[in-house]
Motif scaffolding. Structure first.
Motif, mmCIF file in Angstrom:
data_model
loop_
_atom_site.group_PDB
_atom_site.id
_atom_site.type_symbol
_atom_site.label_atom_id
_atom_site.label_comp_id
_atom_site.label_asym_id
_atom_site.label_seq_id
_atom_site.Cartn_x
_atom_site.Cartn_y
_atom_site.Cartn_z
ATOM 1 N N ALA A 1 0.832 -1.212 0.000
ATOM 2 C CA ALA A 1 0.000 0.000 0.000
ATOM 3 C C ALA A 1 0.864 1.258 0.000
ATOM 4 O O ALA A 1 1.958 1.278 0.555
ATOM 5 N N GLY A 2 0.337 2.317 -0.640
ATOM 6 C CA GLY A 2 0.930 3.643 -0.536
ATOM 7 C C GLY A 2 2.292 3.808 -1.161
ATOM 8 O O GLY A 2 3.089 4.657 -0.719
ATOM 9 N N ILE A 3 2.591 3.066 -2.218
ATOM 10 C CA ILE A 3 3.935 3.091 -2.825
ATOM 11 C C ILE A 3 4.303 4.500 -3.309
ATOM 12 O O ILE A 3 5.290 5.093 -2.866
ATOM 13 N N LYS B 1 -14.912 1.773 3.435
ATOM 14 C CA LYS B 1 -15.497 2.924 2.744
ATOM 15 C C LYS B 1 -14.594 3.389 1.610
ATOM 16 O O LYS B 1 -13.368 3.317 1.702
ATOM 17 N N ARG B 2 -15.222 3.872 0.556
ATOM 18 C CA ARG B 2 -14.460 4.478 -0.543
ATOM 19 C C ARG B 2 -13.900 5.812 -0.059
ATOM 20 O O ARG B 2 -14.642 6.662 0.452
ATOM 21 N N PRO B 3 -12.588 6.039 -0.200
ATOM 22 C CA PRO B 3 -12.022 7.324 0.225
ATOM 23 C C PRO B 3 -12.642 8.491 -0.547
ATOM 24 O O PRO B 3 -12.823 8.416 -1.763
ATOM 25 N N GLU B 4 -12.981 9.563 0.171
ATOM 26 C CA GLU B 4 -13.544 10.737 -0.493
ATOM 27 C C GLU B 4 -12.478 11.511 -1.249
ATOM 28 O O GLU B 4 -12.763 12.169 -2.248
ATOM 29 N N THR B 5 -11.247 11.447 -0.759
ATOM 30 C CA THR B 5 -10.128 12.110 -1.411
ATOM 31 C C THR B 5 -8.851 11.377 -1.003
ATOM 32 O O THR B 5 -8.844 10.623 -0.032
ATOM 33 N N ASP B 6 -7.787 11.569 -1.754
ATOM 34 C CA ASP B 6 -6.536 10.893 -1.424
ATOM 35 C C ASP B 6 -5.893 11.523 -0.194
ATOM 36 O O ASP B 6 -5.949 12.735 0.010
ATOM 37 N N GLU B 7 -5.264 10.683 0.621
ATOM 38 C CA GLU B 7 -4.602 11.146 1.837
ATOM 39 C C GLU B 7 -3.453 12.105 1.551
ATOM 40 O O GLU B 7 -3.091 12.923 2.403
ATOM 41 N N ILE B 8 -2.868 12.034 0.353
ATOM 42 C CA ILE B 8 -1.708 12.866 0.023
ATOM 43 C C ILE B 8 -2.021 14.357 0.131
ATOM 44 O O ILE B 8 -1.161 15.169 0.475
ATOM 45 N N LEU C 1 -3.903 2.837 3.387
ATOM 46 C CA LEU C 1 -4.741 2.169 2.392
ATOM 47 C C LEU C 1 -5.381 3.168 1.433
ATOM 48 O O LEU C 1 -5.828 2.781 0.346
ATOM 49 N N ALA C 2 -5.459 4.435 1.837
ATOM 50 C CA ALA C 2 -6.074 5.468 0.993
ATOM 51 C C ALA C 2 -5.041 6.458 0.463
ATOM 52 O O ALA C 2 -5.392 7.553 0.030
ATOM 53 N N LEU C 3 -3.773 6.055 0.491
ATOM 54 C CA LEU C 3 -2.672 6.893 0.007
ATOM 55 C C LEU C 3 -2.294 6.474 -1.408
ATOM 56 O O LEU C 3 -2.147 5.281 -1.686
ATOM 57 N N GLY D 1 -5.619 5.349 -3.250
ATOM 58 C CA GLY D 1 -4.884 4.180 -2.814
ATOM 59 C C GLY D 1 -5.547 2.859 -3.129
ATOM 60 O O GLY D 1 -6.471 2.773 -3.952
ATOM 61 N N ILE D 2 -5.079 1.810 -2.457
ATOM 62 C CA ILE D 2 -5.617 0.488 -2.756
ATOM 63 C C ILE D 2 -7.061 0.352 -2.288
ATOM 64 O O ILE D 2 -7.821 -0.430 -2.855
ATOM 65 N N ALA D 3 -7.455 1.137 -1.275
ATOM 66 C CA ALA D 3 -8.860 1.108 -0.837
ATOM 67 C C ALA D 3 -9.770 1.518 -1.986
ATOM 68 O O ALA D 3 -10.783 0.863 -2.278
ATOM 69 N N ASN D 4 -9.412 2.605 -2.655
ATOM 70 C CA ASN D 4 -10.205 3.037 -3.805
ATOM 71 C C ASN D 4 -10.071 2.047 -4.954
ATOM 72 O O ASN D 4 -11.025 1.816 -5.703
#
Length: 329
Positions: free
Chosen positions: A162-164, A318-325, A262-264, A221-224
């Motif tokens: 995740a988050g590469i 949950k689907r991420p609303e926006t990327d963590e970055i 997971l959301a990165l 990320g991989i969650a999305n």
């Protein structure tokens, strides 16, 4: 709308209803979770994908080539030709353009890609450069992999973790601060995650063995990525948190900035929907190339079930609303 990808419901309502004329040669067209188009050229199929680089400033030429090559490779196609639109901020000097072009040139040479055109300009209102790339590739018609082809019961394989891409971006963009917190060694390792961005090798290996679908998770990320693959195939999924590799560098940077790995943004990871009977062979073939790979879950018939299992407890993912970055910029 929040920064990042436009929500799927907005795409469905606006974008996908305004696509010009229908063309029977378009085998695969725009849709949620579908990152490229496939066009019939007889024995061969042309695969085309387009992506911008907006979340990074350093090495954006490298990202532009590799992110777009990844999208094409997930269709089982070899990336071949690239077009780049380079938007420079006001008062940019020639050295910035030279740096971007040298980055693209080196990356394209490494993957056997020709840069065949595009557009370059200085754009009013920008405070950082943006590169928008379009990659073209080709594949034999019978070898085409459809991104919406996942089937209920398929194993979900994840390569690398995740988050590469996010790990590399954070380490580069906040380098001085992070060196003071974690020291030089960890920051240097995190920056080198840039070298893991390409998924072309593992995608072509998996396609040769036989898969139902592939997807490279980017924003969210991989969650999305799990959601996008499931939505494209109208399926659900179950994934297992303890099977998802998260590198030490990624964990530490995410803990420091309070981010969900997971959301990165995770270019460099590859999600594969594989028949159960082929999953182990695919994992082993990818590992033989020195690329980590694990079965992390399965696709489900019920499209309403999209869950993650953590500490033995199953909860909705949950689907991420926006990327963590975006939280660190």
């Amino acid at each position: 709308m929040l920064p990042g990808k436009v929500p799927p419901e907005v795409l469905e309502k606006i974008v996908f209803n305004l696509l010009g004329v229908e063309d029977e040669r378009v085998i695969i067209k725009s849709g949620v979770g579908i990152d490229a188009a496939a066009i019939d050229f007889g024995e061969n199929v042309l695969v085309a994908s387009s992506d911008p680089i907006t979340g990074a400033e350093k090495h954006i030429g490298f990202y532009a080539i590799n992110v777009n090559a990844n999208d094409v490779a997930t269709f089982g196609a070899k990336p071949r030709w690239f077009l780049a639109t380079i938007l420079l901020p006001e008062n940019a000097d020639e050295n910035l353009l030279k740096e971007i072009m040298e980055d693209m040139h080196r990356s394209a040479e490494k993957l056997g890609i020709s840069i065949v055109g595009g557009h370059t300009e200085v754009t009013i209102g920008l405070n950082r450069p943006i590169v928008i790339g379009t990659m073209l590739g080709e594949v034999k018609r019978e070898k085409l992999v459809r991104s919406n082809g996942a089937k209920a019961g398929d194993a979900i394989i994840l390569t690398k973790g995740a988050g590469i891409e996010g790990t590399s971006i954070i380490a580069s963009e906040r380098e001085e601060e992070l060196r003071n917190v974690f020291g030089d060694e960890l920051v240097e390792r995190a920056k080198r995650f840039l070298e893991k961005i390409s998924v072309v090798k593992e995608a072509l290996i998996a396609a040769e063995i036989g898969v139902h679908a592939m997807h490279d998770p980017t924003e969210g990320g991989i969650a999305n990525g799990f959601h996008e693959m499931a939505d494209a195939a109208e399926l659900g999924f179950r994934v297992y948190h303890d099977r998802i590799p998260i590198a030490e560098e990624t964990k530490k940077l995410c803990e420091y900035f309070n981010l969900d790995p997971l959301a990165l943004i995770s270019s460099g990871s590859l999600l594969i929907a594989a028949p159960r009977e082929k999953a182990n062979a695919i994992v082993e073939a990818i590992k033989k190339e020195g690329i980590p790979a694990e079965v992390v879950g399965e696709f489900l018939e019920n499209s309403n079930v999209k869950v993650i299992v953590k500490n033995g407890k199953e909860t909705p993912l949950k689907r991420p609303e926006t990327d963590e970055i975006w939280k660190i910029f």
